[in-house]
Scaffold this active site. Sequence first.
Site, mmCIF file in Angstrom:
data_model
loop_
_atom_site.group_PDB
_atom_site.id
_atom_site.type_symbol
_atom_site.label_atom_id
_atom_site.label_comp_id
_atom_site.label_asym_id
_atom_site.label_seq_id
_atom_site.Cartn_x
_atom_site.Cartn_y
_atom_site.Cartn_z
ATOM 1 C CB SER A 102 -0.959 -0.044 1.192
ATOM 2 O OG SER A 102 -1.969 0.924 1.081
ATOM 3 C CG HIS A 148 -5.391 -2.549 -0.203
ATOM 4 N ND1 HIS A 148 -4.648 -2.113 -1.270
ATOM 5 C CD2 HIS A 148 -4.896 -1.902 0.887
ATOM 6 C CE1 HIS A 148 -3.742 -1.248 -0.855
ATOM 7 N NE2 HIS A 148 -3.859 -1.106 0.455
#
Length: 422
Positions: A262, A403
């Site tokens: 991320s 994610h």
Amino acid sequence: MRKLGLTFLMMCLSLTAVFAQDYKNRINENESKVPQFTLPDVLTCNNGKKVKTIKDWETIRRLELLEIFSSLEYGRTPTEKIKVSYDLLSEDPNALNGKATRKQVLFTFTNGRKKIEAILLLYLPNKVNGKAPVFIGYNFLGNQSTTTEKPIFASPSMHLSEDPSSEVWIRASQKRRWPFEMIIDRGYAVATMFYGDIYPDLNGLRDYSVISLFSDYDKRSKNHDEWNAIGAWAWGSSRIADYIIDNESRIDGNRIALLGHSRQGKAALWAGAQDTRFKVVISNCSGCGGAALSKRVFGENVARITTTFPHWFCPAFNQYAGNEASMPFDQHELLALIAPRHLYVASAEEDMWADQKGEYLGAYYTKDVYKLYGMHGLDSPIPPAIEQPIHNDVGYHIRRGIHDVTNFDWTQYLNYCDKYMK
């Protein structure tokens, strides 16, 4: 007249805020709405000449691109040296059921007047002949979140961004992202640090970051190319590499893989672009400002990321909010700076926010630079099927799920590093 001028200024600032909010809310997750765009050629120099040799790349074009990203996106990393000392807080030669030696090392960064502390959690495989390769990566919720092992110190800066009652303090809350035994069993060491120890991830906490230790700190706060959190996190990764290379005789300093997820995927790419000691650079779901092409304006865009996280990038990057078409660069050029070292980009099927196709294309368009070195990039602009990894010199996979960092991701990274680094 002065009152009128002030009123006009306030009107301009209000309109700017409205426009930024408007652009922030224009989130596209429909591939058919991706605008037409032209990517800058990674091998065309600022004077229009084409790079034809490795020497041209390394002495001209690579330096031009470093300047672009330093001045327009991440800010300038200072060359000034900050003093750092290391204190071994604990060592257990029988960690992970005897498979590893666990160390906790306190880093103290100081300019003589002020200090910033960080703790490195390091696992060394006990059953490796010779020196082990190592993975370096930040964690998001403190070192105590990565393992069920009890004698793990809480990271020094967590109190700045986390309430004492918050669930993030729970031990092993993100253990799933750090399969230490799997990594150790494959013969790798692993080193992690809480990213907030380097720069606490809240706007307004810059004074508590390592940036505040530099002699020109006040001056930099006024510059368009001032470095911010992503630059600081990248700088911190290099300081972890310093420690490992200089102090850990059981680790091979020539075989360091840098992994980021991320926002830390963004920082890992910027660290890898600047520091050639990272032999493998891994971007996991890094999205906008990371591996994904900004000009696609898909998922999180420049306006959204710079308004939500104004402390991540240098102020100059704000000019491309809602104006990605005017960017004289894009993220494929950042990824190309990893060459001739190895690059791996990974996406997740449900992570539309990070623009999975844009991440793949960011890696794909590095191919001409890798070709200069006789290396094998990605072959097709069409991404591979779900969970069909590509392990060329430039690697890629997209997996099922959200994610995150999963065992599937780690299995691919270990297999890839076995091929190119072990």
